[in-house]
Design an enzyme around this catalytic site. Structure first.
Site, PDB file in Angstrom:
ATOM      1  N   ASP A  73      26.669  33.990   2.531  1.00  0.00           N
ATOM      2  CA  ASP A  73      26.233  33.416   3.808  1.00  0.00           C
ATOM      3  C   ASP A  73      25.055  32.467   3.596  1.00  0.00           C
ATOM      4  O   ASP A  73      24.140  32.763   2.823  1.00  0.00           O
ATOM      5  CB  ASP A  73      25.804  34.566   4.739  1.00  0.00           C
ATOM      6  CG  ASP A  73      25.411  34.073   6.122  1.00  0.00           C
ATOM      7  OD1 ASP A  73      26.233  33.395   6.762  1.00  0.00           O
ATOM      8  OD2 ASP A  73      24.279  34.364   6.563  1.00  0.00           O
ATOM      9  N   GLU A  92      29.508  29.628   1.903  1.00  0.00           N
ATOM     10  CA  GLU A  92      29.449  29.238   3.307  1.00  0.00           C
ATOM     11  C   GLU A  92      28.362  28.191   3.455  1.00  0.00           C
ATOM     12  O   GLU A  92      27.202  28.492   3.719  1.00  0.00           O
ATOM     13  CB  GLU A  92      29.174  30.445   4.212  1.00  0.00           C
ATOM     14  CG  GLU A  92      29.375  30.152   5.689  1.00  0.00           C
ATOM     15  CD  GLU A  92      28.086  29.865   6.459  1.00  0.00           C
ATOM     16  OE1 GLU A  92      28.170  29.252   7.538  1.00  0.00           O
ATOM     17  OE2 GLU A  92      26.996  30.243   5.995  1.00  0.00           O
TER      18      GLU A  92
HETATM   19  C1  OTU Z   1      25.909  31.625   9.100  1.00  0.00           C
HETATM   20  O1  OTU Z   1      26.076  30.353   9.696  1.00  0.00           O
HETATM   21  C2  OTU Z   1      26.792  32.616   9.841  1.00  0.00           C
HETATM   22  O2  OTU Z   1      28.137  32.209   9.785  1.00  0.00           O
HETATM   23  C3  OTU Z   1      26.306  32.740  11.254  1.00  0.00           C
HETATM   24  O3  OTU Z   1      27.140  33.546  12.045  1.00  0.00           O
HETATM   25  C4  OTU Z   1      24.909  33.290  11.213  1.00  0.00           C
HETATM   26  O4  OTU Z   1      24.377  33.245  12.495  1.00  0.00           O
HETATM   27  C5  OTU Z   1      23.996  32.512  10.269  1.00  0.00           C
HETATM   28  O5  OTU Z   1      24.602  32.121   9.045  1.00  0.00           O
HETATM   29  C6  OTU Z   1      22.822  33.365   9.894  1.00  0.00           C
HETATM   30  O6  OTU Z   1      23.223  34.448   9.081  1.00  0.00           O
HETATM   31  O7  OTU Z   1      23.943  28.070  11.271  1.00  0.00           O
HETATM   32  O8  OTU Z   1      25.642  28.352  13.256  1.00  0.00           O
HETATM   33  O9  OTU Z   1      25.616  26.335   6.546  1.00  0.00           O
HETATM   34  O10 OTU Z   1      25.719  26.331   9.500  1.00  0.00           O
HETATM   35  O11 OTU Z   1      24.879  29.057   7.391  1.00  0.00           O
HETATM   36  C7  OTU Z   1      25.985  28.876  12.022  1.00  0.00           C
HETATM   37  C8  OTU Z   1      24.569  26.282   7.447  1.00  0.00           C
HETATM   38  C9  OTU Z   1      24.922  28.703  10.996  1.00  0.00           C
HETATM   39  C10 OTU Z   1      24.800  27.033   8.726  1.00  0.00           C
HETATM   40  C11 OTU Z   1      25.342  28.432   8.526  1.00  0.00           C
HETATM   41  C12 OTU Z   1      25.071  29.350   9.655  1.00  0.00           C
END
Ligand code: OTU
Length: 648
Positions: free
Chosen positions: A289, A331
């Site tokens: 993540d 991700e």
């Molecule tokens: C991720 O996404 C997860 O998919 C989210 O559900 C979480 O809220 C977040 O991390 C924190 O754990 O900003 O709107 O790549 O786009 O990491 C989603 C950069 C997010 C971000 C991504 C993030």
């Protein structure tokens, strides 16, 4: 291996042997396999850790602890997982098979709890799935916990979902059904209720050093000057003040999600332990993540820094040593150049493909494919030993992460165009079919993202509530069109469970104080057994979508040309039609995909079919119909064809 690495391995090995004498004697073959893997992967592990932490007085202490953790973890690894390790090592390209088909869900939204997910395995099998990503099921704070992305313990499951033993049992049951389990490795941050954060809050300096804490605003102000605001509606900037300790804590996301301090080797060592623990529960893929954020440096965006890659590569080397079946999925929902940097066999073997996701929606809104085609032509190719994870939407928002230059070359003003896309998908643009919701609108920058289910974004919600059967038909076709691309372009397709039934936005989140501020919940509707019960009834929306998707998945799974990642984007002479060719050695054949992104008929000239399909007569695998390249092919609204030369 370079001399320095070899010397430290020589120093570590005898001490390790002494620490694990009894275990090595009880399992000589296992111990031999471990030491062989350690020798094979020590150089990158050592090299990355040396670069990151070599200047620290406690470097060797941590290095030895990490290797000991790996040994302990390998010795504890259940036989079924060791067998999986051997199988994966013998067939490292296994995840590139056309048979691979992924899906994602929240355990509670999909099936109540972990036992419920287990009970729904027949449904997953019916869809042909081979990979299931469960959203973070870990212990998390009550109330808002960012859908589980605020983790209070990596070793405990949220009580409402079950126990860690239930999770391991579920992983086994899934594996027995041919489905590998994917879980998140939420390693950029923990919840402020994690044991480490609690100790930090109690004033323990050792644990305060697990996070990024500042006594005043001096450094936070300087960092804030060059970093992006990811969740601007949570607070301005990236820091949260905690009066208990009179400190400003780095919080990239919500204020209750504390960023870990990877400059501290104790953090790496501790998280390595959590990673190996999860691997031994039977997790086959870890979704890493928020990879871009894990290293910070003053004066930079603190995104995608070289040290972030070293951290992940060191974790990857550790996985090769102690849990070799494990894959990493990146991700990174950011600029495509940055996304690409995380993809390699040594780092993340899999990566979300946010460019395809965003530009598929862009093509539907604009009714033309130029930006999608041109961007993918230049950016789709990745290391052939890795794979894209191609998805239509996730549990998150859609961010418009295309390259500004790519857009400008087509005469689009990137800022204006993103605003158009936000207006279109939130239904504000006149004539829009979409019913999405704005997410994290930033009044300061004009930036925003869009949340909603695939069906609602594709027009089904509006069509069912305000229009009629003709519009419902178009909405169904849009959903199938986007999924047909994910299923036929190079990589591993990912289904958001519920999309196969056309689930609409769920507005109930507005009544839940813990969720009301986060519109992404609209796109996370609970599974609906009543709708699922209609999935075989062709007179229903559910039946039409489910049956068509099931067929497409099965079609993909039987066609070897759809394996691998190699995809050649072509220009079929019509800017409303996406075209690409799939090839997969040693198969000499080719498969030409054409997809009409408009609600009108679109012609593709006969010579284009001959040119890109290399044949005079084709079969469309989707409809089963013959297609002769003597006359122009006219694609019906939102129609897609998968053409193979006849007799091939
Ligand atoms: C991720 O996404 C997860 O998919 C989210 O559900 C979480 O809220 C977040 O991390 C924190 O754990 O900003 O709107 O790549 O786009 O990491 C989603 C950069 C997010 C971000 C991504 C993030």
């Amino acid at each position: 291996m370079d001399r320095e690495a070899a010397r430290s391995l020589d120093r570590i090995l005898p001490r390790l042997g002494a620490d694990f004498t009894a275990e090595a004697a009880a399992d000589p073959a296992g111990w031999a396999a471990f030491t062989a893997r350690l020798r094979a992967n020590f150089a990158p592990l050592f090299g990355h850790l040396l670069t990151l932490y070599g200047g620290r007085y406690d470097f060797f202490y941590h290095l030895e602890r990490i290797v000991a953790l790996a040994a302990r973890s390998w010795l504890d690894r259940p036989p079924a997982l060791r067998a999986l390790d051997a199988a994966r090592e013998a067939d490292p390209a296994w995840f590139q098979s056309q048979r691979q088909m992924g899906a994602v869900c929240y355990a509670d939204r999909f099936a109540g709890d972990l036992a419920g997910v287990r009970a729904r395995i027949p449904y997953l099998r019916e869809l042909g799935l081979t990979y299931l990503h469960l959203m973070p099921p870990f212990l998390a704070p009550a109330g808002d916990n960012d859908g589980g992305y605020a983790v209070s313990s990596y070793r405990q499951i949220a009580p409402a979902l079950g126990t860690m033993a239930d999770l391991a049992d579920l992983a086994t049951a899934l594996r027995d059904a041919g489905i590998g389990l994917t879980l998140d490795f939420v390693f950029n941050h923990t919840a402020d209720e994690h044991e480490w954060a609690r100790r930090a809050l109690a004033g323990d300096p050792e644990y305060q050093d697990y996070y990024l804490m500042f006594p005043d605003r001096t450094l936070p102000d300087r960092y804030d000057r060059t970093t992006r605001e990811i969740f601007p509606s949570a607070r301005p900037g990236s820091f949260t003040y905690r009066p208990e300790i009179d400190r400003w804590v780095w919080t990239t996301f919500n204020s209750f999600q504390w960023d870990l301090n990877y400059a501290n080797p104790a953090v790496f060592t501790s998280m390595a332990g959590e990673l190996l623990f999860l691997a031994n529960q039977g997790v086959e893929t870890l979704r890493l993540d928020a990879v871009v954020f894990i290293w910070k440096r003053l004066g930079t965006s603190s995104e995608n820094l070289p040290e972030a890659h070293r951290i992940i590569r060191a974790f990857n080397a550790l996985a090769r040593i102690a849990a070799p079946a494990l894959l990493f999925k990146s991700e990174a929902i950011v600029h495509p150049d940055d996304v690409a940097e995380f993809i390699s066999p040594e780092e993340c073997q899999l990566s979300y493909n946010p460019l395809l996701m965003a530009l598929g929606w862009n093509a539907l809104a604009t009714r033309e494919v130029r930006l999608l085609r041109d961007s993918l032509r230049d950016r789709f190719a990745i290391d052939p030993r890795c794979a894209w994870v191609n998805y239509v939407r996730s549990h998150d928002d859609i961010g418009w992460t295309f390259d500004d230059g790519d857009a400008a070359r087509l005469g689009l003003d990137p800022f204006v165009h993103r605003r158009f896309l936000n207006d279109f998908y939130t239904g504000r643009f006149p004539g829009s079919f979409a019913r999405g919701l704005p997410f994290q609108e930033n009044p300061r920058t004009g930036d925003a993202r869009v949340a909603g289910t695939t069906a609602s974004l594709a027009g089904l919600e509006k069509a069912l509530r305000e229009e009629g059967p003709a519009e419902v038909e178009l909405a169904i076709r849009r959903v199938l069109l986007l999924y047909s691309v994910a299923l036929s372009i190079g990589g591993l397709p990912l289904l958001y469970l519920g999309d196969e039934l056309g689930l609409l936005n769920d507005y109930a989140y507005r009544d839940d104080p813990a969720r009301a501020a986060d519109s992404r919940w609209a796109g996370r509707p609970p599974f609906d057994p009543a709708r699922a019960a209609r999935r075989h009834d062709p007179t229903t929306v559910e039946g039409r979508l489910f049956t068509a998707l099931r067929r497409l998945i099965a079609l993909r799974q039987t066609h070897p040309l759809l394996a691998g990642v190699a995809t050649d984007l072509v220009d079929p002479g019509n800017d409303h039609v996406l075209g690409y060719v799939r090839r997969h050695a040693p198969d000499p054949g080719r498969l030409l995909v054409l997809a009409n992104f408009t609600e009108r008929d679109q012609p593709v000239a006969a010579n284009q079919l001959r040119l890109h399909g290399l044949g005079y007569a084709f079969t469309d695998l989707v409809s089963g119909d013959p297609v002769a390249a003597e006359a122009d092919l006219v694609l019906a609204p939102y129609q897609f064809v998968w053409l193979v030369p006849q007799g091939a």
